[in-house]
Design a protein around this motif. Structure first.
Motif, PDB file in Angstrom:
ATOM      1  N   TYR A 151       0.836  -1.200   0.000  1.00  0.00           N
ATOM      2  CA  TYR A 151       0.000   0.000   0.000  1.00  0.00           C
ATOM      3  C   TYR A 151       0.869   1.249   0.000  1.00  0.00           C
TER       4      TYR A 151
ATOM      5  N   ILE B 237      -4.685   1.257   6.400  1.00  0.00           N
ATOM      6  CA  ILE B 237      -5.007   0.293   5.340  1.00  0.00           C
ATOM      7  C   ILE B 237      -4.727  -1.156   5.741  1.00  0.00           C
TER       8      ILE B 237
ATOM      9  N   HIS C 285      -5.270   4.050  -3.263  1.00  0.00           N
ATOM     10  CA  HIS C 285      -6.270   4.836  -2.518  1.00  0.00           C
ATOM     11  C   HIS C 285      -6.637   6.154  -3.191  1.00  0.00           C
TER      12      HIS C 285
ATOM     13  N   TYR D 246      -9.117   1.774  -2.010  1.00  0.00           N
ATOM     14  CA  TYR D 246      -9.473   2.268  -0.673  1.00  0.00           C
ATOM     15  C   TYR D 246      -9.929   3.715  -0.761  1.00  0.00           C
TER      16      TYR D 246
END
Length: 199
Positions: free
Chosen positions: A40, A49, A115, A182
């Motif tokens: 991530y 996350i 994200h 996300y």
């Protein structure tokens, strides 16, 4: 072959007399039951996350607890999920870590998360190449795969990264690879790509 005698050599496990690599791998796998790697973004706004992915998958322990022996040494952990934070969450920067984690622990799941509001969407590959040339006098046009430099479309970047992982010889073919989006404002994870492993 001579063994190095650096200042911190006592902490290098492979330098100990009688070192047995297969036994050491087995010991690591027993001490820390890792089975999932989350790749991530290093953006400090999305440090939650890994916890979100653990909840999404439902059968993961993160961050877990450190196991301490009677001598006070840290000898293990209960965590089953670990995270690799890299710029924009792009898989290219994490492949070596995945290979190491597979070697030491065995990896069953690899999860790539991109994200919303990511800095990786605020520039183009061409713009970064041009700015490096102008500001630093260097040509980085061949330093990185252009498809991994930035994010112009989240579905495309997650598809690209999961394919990149699947095609890497350093990623176990048995591992399931997921690409998740996300939402930084709502905390919602959306599955975009699922690439099941093969036996």
């Amino acid at each position: 072959m001579s063994i190095p005698t650096g200042k911190f050599q006592e902490y290098v496990l492979s330098a100990h007399e009688g070192f047995n690599e297969p036994a050491m791998r087995e010991a690591f796998a027993q001490a820390v039951p890792l089975k999932t790697v989350v790749i991530y973004c290093l953006d400090p706004r999305v440090t939650e996350i890994p916890q979100a992915v653990a909840a999404y998958l439902g059968d993961e322990t993160y961050p877990g607890e450190v196991i301490i022996n009677e001598s006070g040494s840290r000898v293990g952990s209960t965590t089953t999920l670990t995270a690799v934070a890299v710029a924009a969450g792009r898989a290219v920067d994490a492949i070596r870590s995945v290979s190491v984690l597979e070697h030491l622990f065995g990896v069953r799941n690899i999860v790539v998360v991109h994200h919303s509001n990511c800095g990786g969407t605020s520039y183009s590959a061409e713009g970064m190449i041009e700015s490096f040339h102008h500001e630093h006098g260097t040509d980085i046009s061949h330093a990185y795969d252009a498809g991994s430099v930035c994010i112009t479309d989240f579905e495309a970047s997650l598809t690209y990264d999961t394919k990149l992982l699947r095609s890497s010889p350093g990623v176990p073919k048995e591992a399931t690879i997921l690409g998740l989006f996300y939402n930084t404002d709502t905390g919602e994870l959306t599955e975009v790509v699922r690439n099941e492993g093969v036996s």
